[in-house]
Scaffold this active site. Structure first.
Site, PDB file in Angstrom:
ATOM      1  CB  ALA A  64      -0.860   0.088   1.296  1.00 14.98           C
ATOM      2  CD  GLU A 112      -2.694  -7.247   3.335  1.00 14.75           C
ATOM      3  OE1 GLU A 112      -2.212  -6.175   2.982  1.00 14.75           O
ATOM      4  OE2 GLU A 112      -3.487  -7.762   4.168  1.00 14.75           O
TER       5      GLU A 112
HETATM    6  N1  COA Z   1       4.598   3.093  -0.855  1.00 12.30           N
HETATM    7  C1  COA Z   1       5.203   4.355  -1.233  1.00 12.30           C
HETATM    8  N2  COA Z   1       6.360   4.428  -1.740  1.00 12.30           N
HETATM    9  C2  COA Z   1       6.788   3.431  -1.667  1.00 12.30           C
HETATM   10  C3  COA Z   1       6.638   2.264  -1.322  1.00 12.30           C
HETATM   11  C4  COA Z   1       5.357   2.044  -0.720  1.00 12.30           C
HETATM   12  N3  COA Z   1       5.092   0.988  -0.123  1.00 12.30           N
HETATM   13  N4  COA Z   1       7.697   1.290  -1.505  1.00 12.30           N
HETATM   14  C5  COA Z   1       8.546   1.964  -2.183  1.00 12.30           C
HETATM   15  N5  COA Z   1       8.149   3.245  -2.514  1.00 12.30           N
HETATM   16  C6  COA Z   1       8.733   4.194  -3.133  1.00 12.30           C
HETATM   17  C7  COA Z   1      10.157   4.885  -2.247  1.00 12.30           C
HETATM   18  O1  COA Z   1       9.676   5.924  -1.269  1.00 12.30           O
HETATM   19  C8  COA Z   1      10.844   5.433  -3.359  1.00 12.30           C
HETATM   20  O2  COA Z   1      10.488   6.736  -3.740  1.00 12.30           O
HETATM   21  P1  COA Z   1      11.303   7.965  -3.576  1.00 12.30           P
HETATM   22  O3  COA Z   1      12.303   7.550  -4.755  1.00 12.30           O
HETATM   23  O4  COA Z   1      10.070   9.161  -4.189  1.00 12.30           O
HETATM   24  O5  COA Z   1      11.746   7.995  -2.361  1.00 12.30           O
HETATM   25  C9  COA Z   1      10.766   4.595  -4.367  1.00 12.30           C
HETATM   26  O6  COA Z   1       9.591   3.778  -4.289  1.00 12.30           O
HETATM   27  C10 COA Z   1      11.727   3.507  -4.662  1.00 12.30           C
HETATM   28  O7  COA Z   1      11.939   2.704  -3.486  1.00 12.30           O
HETATM   29  P2  COA Z   1      13.543   2.635  -2.814  1.00 12.30           P
HETATM   30  O8  COA Z   1      13.285   2.359  -1.355  1.00 12.30           O
HETATM   31  O9  COA Z   1      14.264   3.919  -3.243  1.00 12.30           O
HETATM   32  O10 COA Z   1      14.041   1.084  -3.282  1.00 12.30           O
HETATM   33  P3  COA Z   1      14.962   0.193  -2.584  1.00 12.30           P
HETATM   34  O11 COA Z   1      15.322  -0.670  -3.651  1.00 12.30           O
HETATM   35  O12 COA Z   1      16.104   1.134  -1.853  1.00 12.30           O
HETATM   36  O13 COA Z   1      14.009  -0.656  -1.630  1.00 12.30           O
HETATM   37  C11 COA Z   1      11.981  -1.683  -0.763  1.00 12.30           C
HETATM   38  C12 COA Z   1      13.013  -1.459  -1.757  1.00 12.30           C
HETATM   39  C13 COA Z   1      10.949  -2.439  -1.258  1.00 12.30           C
HETATM   40  C14 COA Z   1      12.857  -2.641   0.092  1.00 12.30           C
HETATM   41  C15 COA Z   1      11.841  -0.427  -0.032  1.00 12.30           C
HETATM   42  O14 COA Z   1      10.989   0.538  -1.060  1.00 12.30           O
HETATM   43  C16 COA Z   1      10.630  -0.564   1.001  1.00 12.30           C
HETATM   44  O15 COA Z   1      10.953  -1.049   2.138  1.00 12.30           O
HETATM   45  N6  COA Z   1       9.341  -0.229   0.755  1.00 12.30           N
HETATM   46  C17 COA Z   1       8.212  -0.545   1.519  1.00 12.30           C
HETATM   47  C18 COA Z   1       7.648  -1.849   1.529  1.00 12.30           C
HETATM   48  C19 COA Z   1       6.713  -1.791   2.766  1.00 12.30           C
HETATM   49  O16 COA Z   1       6.926  -1.638   3.712  1.00 12.30           O
HETATM   50  N7  COA Z   1       5.523  -2.397   2.146  1.00 12.30           N
HETATM   51  C20 COA Z   1       4.473  -2.595   2.929  1.00 12.30           C
HETATM   52  C21 COA Z   1       3.422  -1.190   3.097  1.00 12.30           C
HETATM   53  S1  COA Z   1       1.964  -1.493   3.976  1.00 12.30           S
END
Ligand code: COA
Length: 256
Positions: A64, A112
């Site tokens: 999300a 999910e």
């Molecule tokens: N919601 C909103 N934005 C998200 C996102 C999410 N769930 N997951 C990734 N993004 C965005 C990041 O904020 C980033 O945006 P930005 O460049 O404007 O800062 C972009 O996507 C790329 O993500 P980034 O974190 O830079 O990539 P990464 O390879 O370093 O890490 C993840 C990848 C998936 C490990 C990391 O993005 C992450 O932990 N995301 C959240 C996952 C999560 O908790 N999901 C469950 C939500 S309920």
């Protein structure tokens, strides 16, 4: 804006979530768009199987949209959760098989949505997690109800309260995914299996899906409503505010 790419070939409708700059994270607009597209594929007599995947080679759905959730009131969180629940229910109750072709991160809501699909095929670089507790929230689109039904209560509990990521091989070992392929093969192999299904009696396939769903349906609907209320109520707590804001501010959350 169009966040879902659709293509149709030989009775297979492929829906691709296309928001690569946010790793295909789902906001309300995308949730509504995807639900509409799934329903159109269900209603289209030329479609026999639906394949759901993510654009790019990094993510299926990274969850999300945390940035949007960080601003939500409990009431807004309920509406948001409801859109996700509606999408997951539409997928699960589709009379046509929906296959998740998981081509990278399937986190939180992304995991999910894959759980609501009838089958999960993954690429070797796929990663799965229910990391909501790290954000001070809980799964809100069916994770606490569907994951135990797929992998068993003990492993689901470990994943949901640990919040840690597992790779495709581990997901396969615990029965979370049906099959694992190389990234290059994922869509081709998924289509090959879809072709196998299309050859089978469509009513028999639909009835099979309905009967399989009914094996757990009654308790599931109670559990899903309970989960949704609980998901939304957490949005009135400091813990949730801290968890969501910390992610947006790119710092570790301080819960204690
Ligand atoms: N919601 C909103 N934005 C998200 C996102 C999410 N769930 N997951 C990734 N993004 C965005 C990041 O904020 C980033 O945006 P930005 O460049 O404007 O800062 C972009 O996507 C790329 O993500 P980034 O974190 O830079 O990539 P990464 O390879 O370093 O890490 C993840 C990848 C998936 C490990 C990391 O993005 C992450 O932990 N995301 C959240 C996952 C999560 O908790 N999901 C469950 C939500 S309920």
């Amino acid at each position: 804006m169009n966040f879902i790419q659709t293509s149709s070939d030989d009775g297979i409708a492929t829906l691709t979530i296309d928001r690569p700059d946010a790793l295909n994270a789902m906001n309300p607009t995308i949730l509504k768009e995807l639900t509409t597209n799934i329903q159109s594929a269900i209603d289209n007599p030329d479609v026999g199987v639906i394949v759901l995947t993510g654009s790019g080679d990094k993510a299926f759905i990274a969850g999300a949209d945390i940035k949007e959730m960080s601003q939500m009131t409990p009431k807004e969180a309920y509406s948001f959760g409801h859109l996700g629940k509606n999408l997951a229910d539409t997928i699960e109750h589709s009379p046509k098989p929906v296959i998740a072709a998981v081509n990278g991160f399937a986190l939180g809501g992304g995991c999910e949505i894959s759980l609501a699909c009838h089958l999960r095929f993954a690429s070797e670089n796929a990663k799965f997690a229910q990391p909501e507790v790290k954000l001070g929230i809980i799964p809100g689109w069916g994770g606490t109800q569907r994951l135990p039904r797929i992998v068993g209560k003990g492993i689901a509990t470990e994943l949901i309260i640990g919040g840690h990521m597992i790779d495709a091989q581990e997901a396969h070992r615990i029965g979370l995914v049906n099959r694992v392929f190389s990234s290059d093969e994922l869509l081709g192999e998924t289509n090959a299996f879809a072709q196998l299904i299309i050859k089978n009696g469509p009513k028999a396939v639909a009835e099979s899906l309905r009967c399989i769903n009914e094996s757990s349906e009654r308790q599931l609907s109670d559990g899903l409503s309970h989960e949704l209320n609980s998901f939304a109520q957490l949005f009135s707590t400091d813990e949730t505010k801290e968890g969501l804001t910390a992610f947006v501010e790119k710092r570790p959350a301080e819960f204690r």
